[in-house]
Design a protein around this motif. Structure first.
Motif, PDB file in Angstrom:
ATOM      1  N   SER A 523     -34.368 -70.792  46.896  1.00 25.60           N
ATOM      2  CA  SER A 523     -33.156 -71.407  46.347  1.00 25.60           C
ATOM      3  C   SER A 523     -33.380 -72.881  46.031  1.00 25.60           C
ATOM      4  CB  SER A 523     -31.988 -71.248  47.323  1.00 25.60           C
ATOM      5  OG  SER A 523     -32.055 -72.169  48.393  1.00 25.60           O
ATOM      6  N   THR A 534     -29.104 -70.442  43.195  1.00 26.66           N
ATOM      7  CA  THR A 534     -29.345 -69.001  43.194  1.00 26.66           C
ATOM      8  C   THR A 534     -30.818 -68.735  42.915  1.00 26.66           C
ATOM      9  OG1 THR A 534     -27.119 -68.554  42.413  1.00 26.66           O
ATOM     10  CG2 THR A 534     -28.738 -66.824  42.099  1.00 26.66           C
ATOM     11  N   GLY A 538     -32.092 -63.410  43.481  1.00 28.70           N
ATOM     12  CA  GLY A 538     -30.640 -63.447  43.404  1.00 28.70           C
ATOM     13  C   GLY A 538     -29.880 -62.411  44.189  1.00 28.70           C
ATOM     14  N   LYS A 539     -30.453 -61.780  45.186  1.00 25.29           N
ATOM     15  CA  LYS A 539     -29.746 -60.707  45.872  1.00 25.29           C
ATOM     16  C   LYS A 539     -28.784 -61.220  46.937  1.00 25.29           C
ATOM     17  CE  LYS A 539     -33.506 -57.387  45.183  1.00 25.29           C
ATOM     18  NZ  LYS A 539     -34.526 -56.535  45.856  1.00 25.29           N
ATOM     19  N   ARG A 542     -26.683 -65.270  45.467  1.00 26.16           N
ATOM     20  CA  ARG A 542     -26.177 -65.358  44.095  1.00 26.16           C
ATOM     21  C   ARG A 542     -24.731 -65.838  44.005  1.00 26.16           C
ATOM     22  NH1 ARG A 542     -26.146 -59.953  45.431  1.00 26.16           N
ATOM     23  NH2 ARG A 542     -24.194 -58.807  45.127  1.00 26.16           N
ATOM     24  N   ASP A 543     -23.978 -65.790  45.117  1.00 25.77           N
ATOM     25  CA  ASP A 543     -22.569 -66.175  45.072  1.00 25.77           C
ATOM     26  C   ASP A 543     -22.319 -67.573  45.614  1.00 25.77           C
ATOM     27  OD1 ASP A 543     -21.838 -63.639  44.064  1.00 25.77           O
ATOM     28  OD2 ASP A 543     -21.902 -62.792  46.079  1.00 25.77           O
TER      29      ASP A 543
END
Length: 615
Positions: A523, A534, A538-539, A542-543
């Motif tokens: 990251s 992200t 991105g698993k 990602r948020d």
């Protein structure tokens, strides 16, 4: 020329938990006592070389498992003699020089002896000729790669540390970034510490020579901007990364010169620190400590005079180092943190940082990523404390100006009943200890990060500001072995995840921890490339939301935020975003856990008394 010192000395003894830390750390540095050891790396030949076409200088490094390392690259001249305490003098070798950059150089002057903590390096080789860099990159990197440059400013309370410490090995970070398809260049900085970096008196202030350590960092960043292109780096995409006082320094760079001179970096990551971590910035504490050391080494002139500065410049390195370290460790046990630190000089630091932030007098346009760890304040209290006076004493050594009304309000905001649930039968710690640890965390780290990022957002710095709370550590087995399991997710816990490195001396290097390392390290590379943390995979991350999404005039008119977003890394609820708010109920277990910390209310008060704290 500065001499190199390799001195075996016994540390001072202190009647506190700090004693246990230092003594066990020294014992653990006997390799026969390590419960685990790390495997050595394999060198590859031939030696990689980089030639800077502008300067005509060639740097010869080493290749370790596909990572090229270039170490002990001087960005400034020897700081002994007339250069002691003075601003750094930029250095470039003569054209045609080939620099041997295959091994680490000396650390800047500091305590010499056993490792401060089991997972850090022993300190055996110091010199005033120490203003150097270490550079790491993937062996596949070409001079035309134009990669983001992550520049790491180490912590250590302005008393300890080096870019060469084993805690800061960049191999895992560089490897992970490359495997994620977002390769980076890594650079670590050495800068002056203690009295050598932060001596002050009226003569040094008048000649704009105070805060030499900060001036070193800026000179290093300028060298990187001007020269990193030869190593495949992008001089227009430099990301300043700092932890603890490294993060504090980045905050001070952003408010330096009231923002009028810019900064030689384009993004920043501040881990467990901000300008508000630099307590008592307007006080005469550092000047008083400078004068005390001067008298102890025979410089008995007027302590504010140029004659005192001239005298101190002639004192042998070992004499000055030992005297200043002894004072620092006696007054700020066990490591001498913040006995010498950045102070107001009317030049580099033209006012209190909190005042400059609220004037918008800072460098704008820098995307920020800030963080703290769940138990960042765990080191600052003894585990058996059991009264209010001991809770207050845990931070009053460092914060000098709090009124009785403010002390009473802090105790009221942190009732001991809020911490009884943290007590465990297998840990030697009371509820009052956890109370003190949380207060210290918020005073030192969490509230300064929130205030800095909020005021930076509020006064036009950047809309791209993100926060994370680190709730995982690799140090757990080591802390149990040391007898301090109550430290849990302590200060420094996120450092091995950023570097994506295994921890020495028996750390938790299990597959789940390595997976989390890959994500957090990745990251950082993603933030360097895109400004968004992200990862390319991105698993899990990602948020990650921006910290302050409401950019309305009404929201930005508030002196303190009434809500913000934070990404929680690790912990019982796993990775994920959460909103901390004074409005409405928490909607998830992660938010409920954060709500118990009462950050809006507590940091709102702490960040309202910054004049008393002296930041």
């Amino acid at each position: 020329m500065a001499s190199n010192l390799s001195i075996g000395r016994q540390p001072l003894v202190f009647l506190s938990i700090a004693t246990l830390v230092v003594l066990i750390a020294m014992l653990l540095n006997s390799t026969s006592l390590y419960p685990f050891t790390l495997f050595s790396n394999q060198l590859s030949y031939p030696y990689p070389k980089v030639t800077n076409s502008h300067t005509g200088v060639t740097y010869r490094g080493i290749n370790v498992n596909g990572i090229e390392h270039f170490q002990n690259i001087f960005y400034a001249e020897d700081t002994s003699g007339a250069n002691r305490f003075a601003p750094p003098v930029p250095y470039t070798p003569p054209r045609g020089t080939t620099v041997d950059a295959t091994a680490a150089g000396a650390w800047c002057p500091q305590f010499v002896g056993g490792a401060p903590l089991p997972f850090t390096s022993p300190i055996t080789n110091v010199s005033e000729h120490c203003l150097s860099l270490r550079i790491a990159r993937s062996s596949a990197t070409s001079a035309s790669a134009n990669l983001p440059v992550l520049v790491y400013i180490h912590g250590g309370g302005n008393a300890l540390g080096s870019a060469s410490d084993q805690l800061y090995q960049p191999d895992g970070l560089v490897s992970q970034a490359a495997s994620d398809g977002q390769p980076v260049i890594y650079v670590g900085i050495n800068y002056r510490l203690g009295i050598f970096g932060y001596a002050t008196n009226k003569a040094l202030v008048a000649t704009k020579q105070a805060n030499a350590g900060l001036r070193d960092q800026r000179a290093a960043l300028e060298w990187i901007r001007d020269n990193i292109g030869a190593f495949g780096g992008d001089p227009g995409n430099i990301i300043a990364v700092g932890q603890s006082v490294g993060a504090m320094s980045i905050g001070l760079h952003l408010i330096s010169y009231s923002g009028t001179k810019g900064v030689p970096f384009q993004k920043a990551m501040i881990m467990s620190g901000a300008s508000g971590t630099n307590f008592n910035i307007m006080s005469d504490l550092v000047a008083g400590n400078t004068a005390t050391v001067a008298r102890s080494v025979g410089c008995t002139q007027n302590p504010d005079s140029q004659a005192t500065v001239d005298c101190l410049r002639k004192v042998p390195l070992e004499t000055l180092m030992n005297s200043s370290v002894d004072l620092a460790r006696r007054t700020r046990p066990p490591f001498g943190e913040l006995a010498f630190y950045p102070s107001y000089d009317g030049d580099f630091i033209p006012d209190r940082p909190s005042v400059l932030l609220r004037k918008g007098a800072f460098v704008k346009g820098i995307p920020l990523r800030g963080s703290w760890t769940t138990n960042d304040g765990a080191w600052y209290a003894q585990p058996t404390i059991n009264d209010d006076a001991s809770v207050l004493a845990s931070f009053q050594t460092f914060i000098l100006g709090l009124s009785q009304a403010s002390l009473d309000r802090i105790l009221a905001l942190y009732p001991v009943s809020d911490f009884t649930h943290l007590v465990r039968p297998d840990e030697p710690a009371t509820a009052q200890y956890y109370r003190a640890a949380q207060i210290n965390r918020d005073l030192w780290f969490t509230c300064p990060v929130i205030d800095f990022t909020w005021q930076y957002t509020r006064f036009g710095g950047s809309k791209n500001v993100r926060l994370y709370d680190m709730d995982q550590t690799k140090f757990g087995p080591i802390f149990k072995y040391m007898g301090v399991p109550q430290w849990r997710v302590s200060h420094l816990s996120d450092v091995p995840y950023f570097f994506n490195e295994d921890v020495a001396a028996g750390g938790d290097n299990s597959p789940p921890q390595r997976a989390l390392s890959a994500l957090l390290s990745g990251s950082a590379a993603a933030f360097a490339h895109t400004g968004n943390p992200t990862t390319s995979r991105g698993k899990t991350l990602r948020d990650w939301p921006v910290a302050y999404p409401d950019q309305s005039r009404q929201a930005l008119s508030q002196v303190y935020p009434d809500s913000f977003n934070v990404y929680v890394v690790g912990g019982p609820e796993g990775n994920g975003p959460a909103t901390v708010s004074s409005r409405g109920a928490a909607s998830s277990a992660r938010e409920q856990a954060l709500a118990r910390e009462k950050l809006i209310e507590r940091c709102g008060f702490i960040n309202s008394i910054l004049a008393e704290i002296g930041v």
